[in-house]
Design a protein around this motif. Structure first.
Motif, PDB file in Angstrom:
ATOM      1  N   MET A   1      53.345  33.684  41.674  1.00  9.96           N
ATOM      2  CA  MET A   1      53.018  33.849  40.495  1.00  9.96           C
ATOM      3  C   MET A   1      52.024  32.911  40.853  1.00  9.96           C
ATOM      4  O   MET A   1      52.607  31.899  41.350  1.00  9.96           O
ATOM      5  N   MET A   2      51.067  32.899  40.284  1.00 12.52           N
ATOM      6  CA  MET A   2      49.834  31.931  40.401  1.00 12.52           C
ATOM      7  C   MET A   2      49.925  30.786  39.538  1.00 12.52           C
ATOM      8  O   MET A   2      50.403  30.980  38.770  1.00 12.52           O
ATOM      9  N   HIS A   3      49.763  29.638  40.027  1.00 15.79           N
ATOM     10  CA  HIS A   3      49.689  28.410  38.801  1.00 15.79           C
ATOM     11  C   HIS A   3      48.934  27.640  38.490  1.00 15.79           C
ATOM     12  O   HIS A   3      48.382  26.961  39.483  1.00 15.79           O
ATOM     13  N   PRO A   4      47.357  28.478  37.703  1.00 16.81           N
ATOM     14  CA  PRO A   4      45.797  28.232  37.244  1.00 16.81           C
ATOM     15  C   PRO A   4      46.115  26.776  37.088  1.00 16.81           C
ATOM     16  O   PRO A   4      46.731  25.705  36.645  1.00 16.81           O
ATOM     17  N   GLN A   5      45.118  26.018  37.894  1.00 13.21           N
ATOM     18  CA  GLN A   5      44.168  24.151  37.299  1.00 13.21           C
ATOM     19  C   GLN A   5      43.240  24.658  36.324  1.00 13.21           C
ATOM     20  O   GLN A   5      43.104  23.597  36.101  1.00 13.21           O
ATOM     21  N   SER A   6      42.678  25.702  36.159  1.00 12.74           N
ATOM     22  CA  SER A   6      41.858  26.304  35.964  1.00 12.74           C
ATOM     23  C   SER A   6      42.022  27.154  34.652  1.00 12.74           C
ATOM     24  O   SER A   6      42.620  27.809  34.803  1.00 12.74           O
ATOM     25  N   ASN A  85      33.686  28.968  41.546  1.00  4.15           N
ATOM     26  CA  ASN A  85      32.820  30.190  43.106  1.00  4.15           C
ATOM     27  C   ASN A  85      34.388  28.730  43.189  1.00  4.15           C
ATOM     28  O   ASN A  85      34.236  27.859  43.197  1.00  4.15           O
ATOM     29  N   THR A  86      35.791  28.907  42.752  1.00  7.86           N
ATOM     30  CA  THR A  86      36.546  28.743  43.728  1.00  7.86           C
ATOM     31  C   THR A  86      37.840  29.626  44.090  1.00  7.86           C
ATOM     32  O   THR A  86      37.866  30.734  43.138  1.00  7.86           O
ATOM     33  N   PRO A  87      37.679  29.945  45.683  1.00  8.98           N
ATOM     34  CA  PRO A  87      39.232  30.867  45.237  1.00  8.98           C
ATOM     35  C   PRO A  87      40.756  30.419  44.576  1.00  8.98           C
ATOM     36  O   PRO A  87      41.555  31.247  44.565  1.00  8.98           O
ATOM     37  N   SER A  88      40.581  29.087  44.203  1.00  9.42           N
ATOM     38  CA  SER A  88      42.534  28.855  43.505  1.00  9.42           C
ATOM     39  C   SER A  88      42.053  29.939  41.696  1.00  9.42           C
ATOM     40  O   SER A  88      41.664  30.245  41.581  1.00  9.42           O
ATOM     41  N   PRO A  89      43.143  29.447  41.617  1.00  8.87           N
ATOM     42  CA  PRO A  89      43.865  30.805  40.523  1.00  8.87           C
ATOM     43  C   PRO A  89      42.752  29.939  39.256  1.00  8.87           C
ATOM     44  O   PRO A  89      43.554  29.344  38.723  1.00  8.87           O
ATOM     45  N   ALA A 108      46.693  37.577  28.237  1.00 10.83           N
ATOM     46  CA  ALA A 108      46.325  36.218  29.338  1.00 10.83           C
ATOM     47  C   ALA A 108      46.332  37.117  30.161  1.00 10.83           C
ATOM     48  O   ALA A 108      47.345  37.840  31.128  1.00 10.83           O
ATOM     49  N   TYR A 109      45.520  36.379  31.554  1.00 12.04           N
ATOM     50  CA  TYR A 109      45.984  36.726  32.720  1.00 12.04           C
ATOM     51  C   TYR A 109      45.238  35.732  33.520  1.00 12.04           C
ATOM     52  O   TYR A 109      44.162  35.079  33.403  1.00 12.04           O
ATOM     53  N   ALA A 110      45.618  36.051  34.800  1.00 12.54           N
ATOM     54  CA  ALA A 110      45.174  35.201  36.038  1.00 12.54           C
ATOM     55  C   ALA A 110      44.593  35.369  37.037  1.00 12.54           C
ATOM     56  O   ALA A 110      45.268  36.717  37.195  1.00 12.54           O
ATOM     57  N   ALA A 111      43.556  35.052  37.649  1.00  6.33           N
ATOM     58  CA  ALA A 111      43.258  35.675  39.100  1.00  6.33           C
ATOM     59  C   ALA A 111      42.435  34.848  40.279  1.00  6.33           C
ATOM     60  O   ALA A 111      42.471  33.791  39.787  1.00  6.33           O
ATOM     61  N   PRO A 112      41.835  34.632  40.867  1.00  2.62           N
ATOM     62  CA  PRO A 112      41.324  33.929  41.985  1.00  2.62           C
ATOM     63  C   PRO A 112      40.033  34.290  41.496  1.00  2.62           C
ATOM     64  O   PRO A 112      39.399  34.606  40.588  1.00  2.62           O
ATOM     65  N   GLY A 113      39.567  32.661  41.187  1.00  2.00           N
ATOM     66  CA  GLY A 113      37.909  32.559  40.830  1.00  2.00           C
ATOM     67  C   GLY A 113      37.230  33.267  41.289  1.00  2.00           C
ATOM     68  O   GLY A 113      36.433  33.950  40.770  1.00  2.00           O
ATOM     69  N   HIS A 114      37.287  33.667  42.757  1.00  3.24           N
ATOM     70  CA  HIS A 114      35.933  34.182  43.454  1.00  3.24           C
ATOM     71  C   HIS A 114      36.995  35.933  42.782  1.00  3.24           C
ATOM     72  O   HIS A 114      34.982  36.762  42.484  1.00  3.24           O
ATOM     73  N   GLU A 115      37.477  36.777  42.892  1.00  2.68           N
ATOM     74  CA  GLU A 115      37.598  37.367  42.839  1.00  2.68           C
ATOM     75  C   GLU A 115      37.220  37.539  40.959  1.00  2.68           C
ATOM     76  O   GLU A 115      36.030  39.244  40.396  1.00  2.68           O
ATOM     77  N   LEU A 116      37.077  37.263  39.401  1.00  2.00           N
ATOM     78  CA  LEU A 116      36.743  37.273  38.767  1.00  2.00           C
ATOM     79  C   LEU A 116      35.614  37.231  38.681  1.00  2.00           C
ATOM     80  O   LEU A 116      34.766  37.600  37.986  1.00  2.00           O
ATOM     81  N   ASN A 127      39.010  44.277  33.341  1.00  2.00           N
ATOM     82  CA  ASN A 127      39.959  45.097  34.632  1.00  2.00           C
ATOM     83  C   ASN A 127      40.004  44.884  35.811  1.00  2.00           C
ATOM     84  O   ASN A 127      38.833  44.600  36.375  1.00  2.00           O
ATOM     85  N   VAL A 128      40.639  43.524  36.326  1.00  2.00           N
ATOM     86  CA  VAL A 128      40.875  42.735  37.394  1.00  2.00           C
ATOM     87  C   VAL A 128      41.745  43.421  38.578  1.00  2.00           C
ATOM     88  O   VAL A 128      43.064  42.734  38.017  1.00  2.00           O
ATOM     89  N   GLN A 129      41.658  43.475  39.392  1.00  2.00           N
ATOM     90  CA  GLN A 129      42.448  44.277  40.476  1.00  2.00           C
ATOM     91  C   GLN A 129      43.662  42.958  40.567  1.00  2.00           C
ATOM     92  O   GLN A 129      45.326  43.446  40.822  1.00  2.00           O
ATOM     93  N   VAL A 130      43.280  42.397  40.854  1.00  2.00           N
ATOM     94  CA  VAL A 130      44.087  41.076  42.128  1.00  2.00           C
ATOM     95  C   VAL A 130      44.846  40.705  40.656  1.00  2.00           C
ATOM     96  O   VAL A 130      46.190  39.523  40.495  1.00  2.00           O
ATOM     97  N   ALA A 131      44.427  40.434  39.642  1.00  2.00           N
ATOM     98  CA  ALA A 131      45.267  39.680  38.297  1.00  2.00           C
ATOM     99  C   ALA A 131      46.222  39.943  37.728  1.00  2.00           C
ATOM    100  O   ALA A 131      47.086  40.885  38.342  1.00  2.00           O
ATOM    101  N   GLU A 132      47.095  39.122  37.268  1.00  2.00           N
ATOM    102  CA  GLU A 132      48.476  38.587  37.382  1.00  2.00           C
ATOM    103  C   GLU A 132      48.675  38.395  35.463  1.00  2.00           C
ATOM    104  O   GLU A 132      47.664  37.686  35.224  1.00  2.00           O
TER     105      GLU A 132
END
Length: 160
Positions: A1-6, A85-89, A108-116, A127-132
């Motif tokens: 599970m991702m732990h976003p800080q943004s 512009n970040t790889p962080s979730p 609510a969902y989270a994904a790496p910033g660059h994927e979003l 519809n973000v493929q890698v979102a949790e």
């Protein structure tokens, strides 16, 4: 599970006719919904916030966050792309929501910033493929939802 800080928070564009402000700025038990959202996120270690809102509501939205928080308030696509512009979730809240420990995963969902960033470069989509999916949030669809939830929150059944 991702732990976003943004996080990216989308303020609804619809203005409530009786208060002339977006639902997210509406008070719920004497505290604006956005402030409740910001408190929960800040207390969980969220450090960077991007609130998608028009300049008209930037000042009242900013006061909902701790002074020391890094907050960007903008409705400009370029500003959002720079924030992502970040790889962080990054946590995404696409509408008003109330924190509730018992709420399961939902909108609510989270994904790496660059994927979003890549998914949102051309058009905004959930519809973000890698979102949790992220639990703990009750979506608020209007003042009727607030009225329904008020007794539950007054009794402290939200778990927060």
């Amino acid at each position: 599970m991702m732990h976003p800080q943004s996080s990216v928070i989308f303020m609804e564009e619809d203005i409530l006719s009786d208060t002339h402000k977006p639902l997210m700025l509406e008070e719920f038990l004497t505290v604006p919904i956005l402030e409740r959202m910001a408190r929960k996120l800040w207390n969980e270690g969220m450090q960077r916030f991007f609130v998608v809102c028009t300049p008209q509501f930037a000042a009242p939205a900013r006061v909902c966050f701790p002074e020391e928080a890094e907050v960007t308030l903008s409705d400009r696509h370029d500003d959002l792309m720079a924030f992502l512009n970040t790889p962080s979730p990054v946590l995404v809240l696409s509408r008003s929501a109330l924190p509730a420990a018992q709420a399961g995963p939902g909108f609510a969902y989270a994904a790496p910033g660059h994927e979003l960033r890549e998914a949102w470069r051309e058009r905004m989509t959930n519809n973000v493929q890698v979102a949790e999916l992220v639990p703990g949030w009750l979506p608020v669809y209007g003042t009727d939802t607030l009225a329904e939830l008020e007794p539950w929150f007054r009794e402290g059944r939200d778990g927060n």
